[in-house]
Design an enzyme around this catalytic site. Structure first.
Site, short mmCIF file in Angstrom:
data_model
loop_
_atom_site.label_atom_id
_atom_site.label_comp_id
_atom_site.label_asym_id
_atom_site.label_seq_id
_atom_site.Cartn_x
_atom_site.Cartn_y
_atom_site.Cartn_z
N LYS A 113 -1.86 10.88 42.65
CA LYS A 113 -0.69 11.75 42.52
C LYS A 113 0.09 11.42 41.24
O LYS A 113 0.23 10.26 40.88
CB LYS A 113 0.21 11.58 43.74
CG LYS A 113 -0.51 12.00 45.03
CD LYS A 113 0.13 11.43 46.27
CE LYS A 113 -0.75 11.73 47.47
NZ LYS A 113 -0.35 10.96 48.66
N GLU A 165 -17.96 16.39 54.61
CA GLU A 165 -16.89 17.33 54.89
C GLU A 165 -17.04 18.52 53.95
O GLU A 165 -17.58 18.38 52.86
CB GLU A 165 -15.63 16.53 54.63
CG GLU A 165 -14.33 17.08 54.86
CD GLU A 165 -13.25 15.97 54.82
OE1 GLU A 165 -13.06 15.22 55.79
OE2 GLU A 165 -12.59 15.92 53.79
N LYS A 166 -16.55 19.68 54.38
CA LYS A 166 -16.58 20.84 53.48
C LYS A 166 -15.70 20.53 52.28
O LYS A 166 -14.62 19.97 52.43
CB LYS A 166 -16.08 22.08 54.21
CG LYS A 166 -15.99 23.29 53.30
CD LYS A 166 -16.35 24.59 54.00
CE LYS A 166 -16.42 25.74 53.01
NZ LYS A 166 -17.61 25.65 52.12
N TYR A 167 -16.17 20.87 51.09
CA TYR A 167 -15.36 20.67 49.89
C TYR A 167 -14.56 21.94 49.67
O TYR A 167 -15.12 23.01 49.42
CB TYR A 167 -16.26 20.38 48.68
CG TYR A 167 -15.48 20.11 47.43
CD1 TYR A 167 -14.73 18.95 47.30
CD2 TYR A 167 -15.50 21.01 46.37
CE1 TYR A 167 -14.00 18.70 46.14
CE2 TYR A 167 -14.77 20.77 45.21
CZ TYR A 167 -14.03 19.62 45.11
OH TYR A 167 -13.31 19.37 43.97
N LEU A 168 -13.26 21.81 49.79
CA LEU A 168 -12.41 22.98 49.64
C LEU A 168 -12.25 23.30 48.15
O LEU A 168 -12.06 22.41 47.33
CB LEU A 168 -11.05 22.75 50.29
CG LEU A 168 -11.11 22.44 51.80
CD1 LEU A 168 -9.73 22.13 52.34
CD2 LEU A 168 -11.72 23.62 52.57
N ASN A 193 -1.85 7.86 56.47
CA ASN A 193 -1.47 6.57 55.89
C ASN A 193 -0.42 5.92 56.78
O ASN A 193 0.62 6.50 57.05
CB ASN A 193 -0.93 6.76 54.47
CG ASN A 193 -2.02 7.23 53.53
OD1 ASN A 193 -3.17 6.78 53.63
ND2 ASN A 193 -1.70 8.13 52.64
N ARG A 252 6.17 10.13 38.60
CA ARG A 252 5.70 8.74 38.52
C ARG A 252 5.59 8.39 37.05
O ARG A 252 4.86 9.06 36.29
CB ARG A 252 4.33 8.58 39.18
CG ARG A 252 4.35 8.87 40.66
CD ARG A 252 3.03 8.42 41.29
NE ARG A 252 2.97 8.83 42.68
CZ ARG A 252 2.11 8.33 43.55
NH1 ARG A 252 1.23 7.41 43.18
NH2 ARG A 252 2.10 8.74 44.80
N ARG A 279 1.88 3.64 56.56
CA ARG A 279 2.80 2.86 55.73
C ARG A 279 3.80 3.79 55.06
O ARG A 279 3.70 5.00 55.19
CB ARG A 279 2.02 2.12 54.64
CG ARG A 279 1.18 3.09 53.82
CD ARG A 279 0.66 2.50 52.55
NE ARG A 279 -0.42 3.28 51.98
CZ ARG A 279 -0.29 4.37 51.25
NH1 ARG A 279 0.91 4.85 50.99
NH2 ARG A 279 -1.33 5.01 50.77
#
Ligand code: ADP
Length: 448
Positions: free
Chosen positions: A238, A201-204, A290, A338, A292
């Site tokens: 995160k 994938e392209k790395y942004l 995701n 968190r 869930r």
């Protein structure tokens, strides 16, 4: 008949979160736990508790046979898997349903489709979601990969089809290293996930991570509950999340939200889901879905007033969505920190006994945690021990309140990430909302 007793196949704050929603609905709860969690808060609060094995998760929280037996013995009519552990295991979902127990989660076939990132990307593309440019599916041939990388331009990112938790990714800057990195990524994926499949994938360069909360009833009706901005990350994990995103306009939110909701309706998706995008220069790029509940779901609850766990239980019970799209209003701003049992700046794990504990309180402050004074944080599981979620009428007010709440939080006996959060809230870029997924790691590097 309806759901009357839920087995909670998880631990920690999320087990408590599920217990709370269940009890507010008049539903009994059964906690399952490892021997290491005999004194955990969710075990204390649940109506019934069953020990399902020794500390290692593979012998307890991932032990499907023990969990199904516990559900049978305790006569549960539903299982909520929380996040992590068995939540995205389609085989477990199938087994649960085969035992005539309601699975509080998506249809097993959708867990399977979205669990394989190559299949997920194909499905997302077919449903009209914008994708990151890259290989059209799995890739194992280096020449072919080099051709694609040339087309989309370096750097590219090699990702594992069965990757998760930020693992199994390699950034490749130039054609010379492509073959080696593909090999490495494949090997790592094989040993971590038992599947060597990779894609490209392209790395942004400097994107934000923006994800949409969706909900389907399984019968072709679906809604979205807006976005969460989870750009503050360390090692693709995160650290703090907010809703709404500081960079999205109401028009953009509605436009993308509607695309996501329509995709879920077309799919016949059931239950809660999150569609994750990278966002750069005003464009969205799907990365994964995701199937869930997410850790950061409370920020969405704070700005919409919708209890997402209650909604999950309702849908698993065959009821309709409790809200229509045009009834959902986004009000104010919410941020979640968190809190992990680890050194705030070196991130070295810090399990052990909590000698004193005081949770922040006051208006619009929510602490989701199973902590109490005298509790011993076991070393076997995830280091997240609490989530502090704060609401304000606008982002500025939310930040002021969050600072105040962080001042109040006391967790002694172990190191925690509270000092990191306190310091983050003094940084101009955080205060102005001007940060990308790279920001935190660069800031940590400069700081050290
Ligand atoms: P996982 O399932 O392991 O969490 P994701 O596909 O959700 O993997 O990606 C996790 C994180 O990795 C993203 O939030 C982002 O920080 C980074 N990432 C993933 N894909 C790209 C990409 N194409 N370009 C730049 N960063 C990426």
């Amino acid at each position: 008949m309806g759901i009357s007793r839920i087995l909670i196949a998880n631990r920690g704050e999320i087990a408590l979160r599920i217990h709370r929603a269940a009890h507010e609905m008049g539903i009994e709860t059964v906690a399952v736990h490892s021997t290491a969690d005999a004194d955990a808060m969710h075990v204390r609060l649940a109506d019934h508790a069953v020990c399902i094995g020794p500390p290692p998760a593979t012998d307890s929280y991932l032990n499907t046979a023990a969990i199904i037996s516990a559900a049978e013995v305790a006569q549960c009519d539903a299982i909520h898997p929380g996040y992590g552990f068995l939540s995205e295991n389609e085989k477990f979902a199938e087994i649960v349903e085969a035992h005539d127990i309601a699975w509080i989660g998506p249809k097993p076939e959708h867990i399977r489709t979205m669990g394989d990132k190559v299949m997920a990307k194909k499905t997302a593309g077919a449903l009209g979601l914008p994708l990151v440019p890259g290989s059209d599916g799995a890739i194992d041939n280096v020449e072919e990969a080099a051709k694609i990388a040339e087309e989309i331009g370096y750097p590219v990112i090699i990702k594992a089809a069965s990757g998760g938790g930020g693992r199994g990714m390699k950034v490749c800057e130039s054609p010379e290293t492509l073959g080696t990195l593909m090999q490495q990524a494949g090997n790592e994926a094989k040993s971590a996930f038992g599947d060597a499949t990779v894609y490209l994938e392209k790395y942004l360069g400097d994107p934000r991570h923006i994800e949409f909360q969706v909900f389907g009833d399984g019968n072709g009706n679906a809604i979205h509950l807006g976005e969460r901005d989870c750009s503050l990350q360390r090692r693709h994990q995160k650290v703090f999340e907010e809703a709404p995103s500081p960079v999205l306009s109401t028009e953009e939110r509605n436009r993308m939200g509607e695309i996501c909701a329509k995709a879920m309706a077309d799919m016949g998706y059931r239950g809660a889901g999150t569609i994750e995008f990278l966002w750069e220069n005003g464009e969205f790029y799907f990365i994964e879905m995701n199937t869930r509940l997410q850790v950061e779901h409370p920020v969405t609850e704070m700005i919409t007033g919708v209890d997402l766990v209650r909604e999950q239980i309702r849908i698993a019970d065959g009821k309709a969505l409790s809200v229509k799209q045009d009834e959902i209003e986004f009000k104010g701003h919410a941020i979640e920190c968190r809190i992990n049992a680890e050194d705030p700046f070196t991130f070295a794990p810090s399990p052990g006994k909590v000698t004193s504990y005081h949770a922040a309180g006051g208006m619009h402050v929510r602490v989701d945690s199973g902590l109490y004074a005298g509790y011993s944080i076991p070393p076997y599981y995830d280091s997240m021990i609490a989530k502090l979620i704060v609401y304000g009428r606008n982002r500025e007010g939310c930040i002021m309140r969050l600072r105040r709440a962080l001042e109040e939080m006391v967790i002694e006996g172990v190191n925690t990430s509270i000092p990191l959060h306190r310091e983050l809230l003094t940084q101009d870029d955080i205060l102005s909302g001007d940060y990308s997924i790279k920001w935190l790691e660069e800031w940590l590097k400069e700081r050290s």
